[in-house]
Design a protein around this motif. Structure first.
Motif, PDB file in Angstrom:
ATOM      1  N   ILE A  32       1.573   1.588  -3.623  1.00  0.00           N
ATOM      2  CA  ILE A  32       0.436   2.131  -4.377  1.00  0.00           C
ATOM      3  C   ILE A  32       0.434   3.656  -4.301  1.00  0.00           C
ATOM      4  CG2 ILE A  32      -2.086   2.343  -4.378  1.00  0.00           C
ATOM      5  CD1 ILE A  32      -2.178  -0.644  -3.614  1.00  0.00           C
ATOM      6  N   ASN A  71       0.808  -1.210   0.000  1.00  0.00           N
ATOM      7  CA  ASN A  71       0.000   0.000   0.000  1.00  0.00           C
ATOM      8  C   ASN A  71       0.848   1.269   0.000  1.00  0.00           C
ATOM      9  OD1 ASN A  71      -3.082  -0.545   0.189  1.00  0.00           O
ATOM     10  ND2 ASN A  71      -2.146  -2.119   1.466  1.00  0.00           N
ATOM     11  N   SER A 104      -5.675   2.737   0.354  1.00  0.00           N
ATOM     12  CA  SER A 104      -4.334   2.434   0.854  1.00  0.00           C
ATOM     13  C   SER A 104      -4.053   3.186   2.150  1.00  0.00           C
ATOM     14  CB  SER A 104      -3.281   2.792  -0.202  1.00  0.00           C
ATOM     15  OG  SER A 104      -3.332   1.890  -1.287  1.00  0.00           O
TER      16      SER A 104
END
Length: 367
Positions: free
Chosen positions: A46, A43, A78
């Motif tokens: 991301i 995450n 995220s």
């Protein structure tokens, strides 16, 4: 041996529940789960990828900018996943090395503006040991507490029968920041239990105070670096910085508002009375590491969150009459139908003190 409290509604401590249930759970439920570390790193990746793509948005045609919006939403999720995976990490259920956990959690919590040393104090040390009692910084304000700016913002932002829809939306996207700011300024500027603009003030050591100051400074540098990388371009910042943070905050607060605010205050830390769990779609439990299993978490804070499903099954079997388990929609409905200040342990009242109703999840417990 499992206790069955279906006919006995006394307050029972968290320790008693954990002792009663632990033997019915597999040993691997209490071993570190490195997969949460990968979730945290993914995450973070991301978000970094989102900022890299956003750096080219000034070259996109205006007619194509909407194509970035799905990534904005993914980045917002995220932010949620970073808090929940860092939450598990700080409870020791991911890796056992505290120094490594500290470093990783710093990066996991940076987008939330939450210094890990502050989180360890306010969440692990105070909230988990004084859940929804007078000493809990995460509880509703008391009616008798002074009408400070902190209490005023709480009343303005938090879902209740008197909240304005506009301010509710503002609050969903920013209340996490207000929570951080209240606690951060309380310990950095005063570090006294007499601070009145937080629901419950707590103190920290001089060492932790210095650590928190250093962490928030470094987080500020990282956020500034992101803004510089995005060239302070309003479009880039809105789509890849402000909106993802706002979406993430809203998702976090949906869970957090239901965790305890519908419950009575308790002087015995009984998670089945002072905490609430939600039924959500399995997809959200997968994305958010079973954070909907909040009562389960308060019984076993250091457990691998994958096993909270089994804990829920045990609670439904052994404590069905006491376990606060609601559909997410029902929990939200109850929040919107009740005021947000404690008149007493079992009663909620509004800002003016004219409306009084029992806590929606009040149990008729014997102290």
């Amino acid at each position: 041996q499992s206790m069955n409290l279906n006919t006995d509604q006394r307050l029972i401590s968290q320790v008693a529940y954990s002792k009663a249930l632990r033997s019915q759970l597999p040993p691997e439920a209490f071993t570190p789960d490195l997969s949460k570390l990968f979730i945290l790193v993914i995450n973070l990746g991301i978000l970094i990828l989102g900022w890299m793509i956003a750096s080219y948005l000034d070259r996109w045609s205006n007619y194509l900018l909407w194509l970035y919006l799905p990534l904005t939403i993914i980045m917002g999720n995220s932010v949620i996943a970073l808090l929940f995976s860092s939450h598990d990490l700080m409870h020791g259920s991911v890796i056992r090395n505290p120094k490594l956990a500290y470093v990783i959690s710093f990066f996991g919590l940076t987008m939330l503006w939450m210094p890990p040393t502050l989180w360890k104090s306010v969440h692990n040390r105070v909230h988990h040991h004084q859940t929804n009692d007078l000493g809990d910084p995460d509880r509703n304000y008391l009616e008798k507490q002074s009408k400070t700016w902190g209490k005023w913002i709480h009343n303005l932002f938090v879902p209740s029968l008197e909240v304005n829809p506009f301010w509710l939306i503002v609050g969903m996207t920013s209340a996490w920041g207000v929570h951080n700011f209240r606690n951060l300024t309380s310990v950095l500027f005063f570090n006294s239990k007499s601070v009145d603009y937080v629901p419950a003030a707590f103190t920290i050591s001089a060492k932790d105070r210095r650590a928190i100051a250093g962490e928030i400074f470094l987080m500020s540098v990282i956020h500034l670096a992101i803004l510089v990388y995005l060239e302070f371009d309003p479009l880039k910042l809105i789509l890849s910085y402000f909106l993802p943070i706002a979406i993430g905050n809203a998702g976090l607060m949906f869970y957090i508002y239901t965790n305890h605010l519908l419950c009575p205050m308790t002087d015995v830390n009984d998670p089945l009375v002072n905490s609430t769990s939600l039924r959500v779609h399995k997809f959200f439990d997968l994305l958010h590491l079973n954070f909907s299993h909040h009562t389960e978490h308060h019984i076993f804070p250091g457990m691998n969150s994958d096993y909270y499903v089994q804990v829920r099954e045990l609670l439904e079997s052994n404590y069905a009459d006491k376990f606060n388990l609601l559909d997410a929609q029902e929990a939200w409905k109850l929040l919107m139908q009740s005021p947000r200040h404690y008149k007493d342990e079992n009663t909620l009242t509004d800002w003016s003190g004219k409306i009084m109703i029992p806590c929606p999840l009040n149990q008729k417990v014997k102290i």
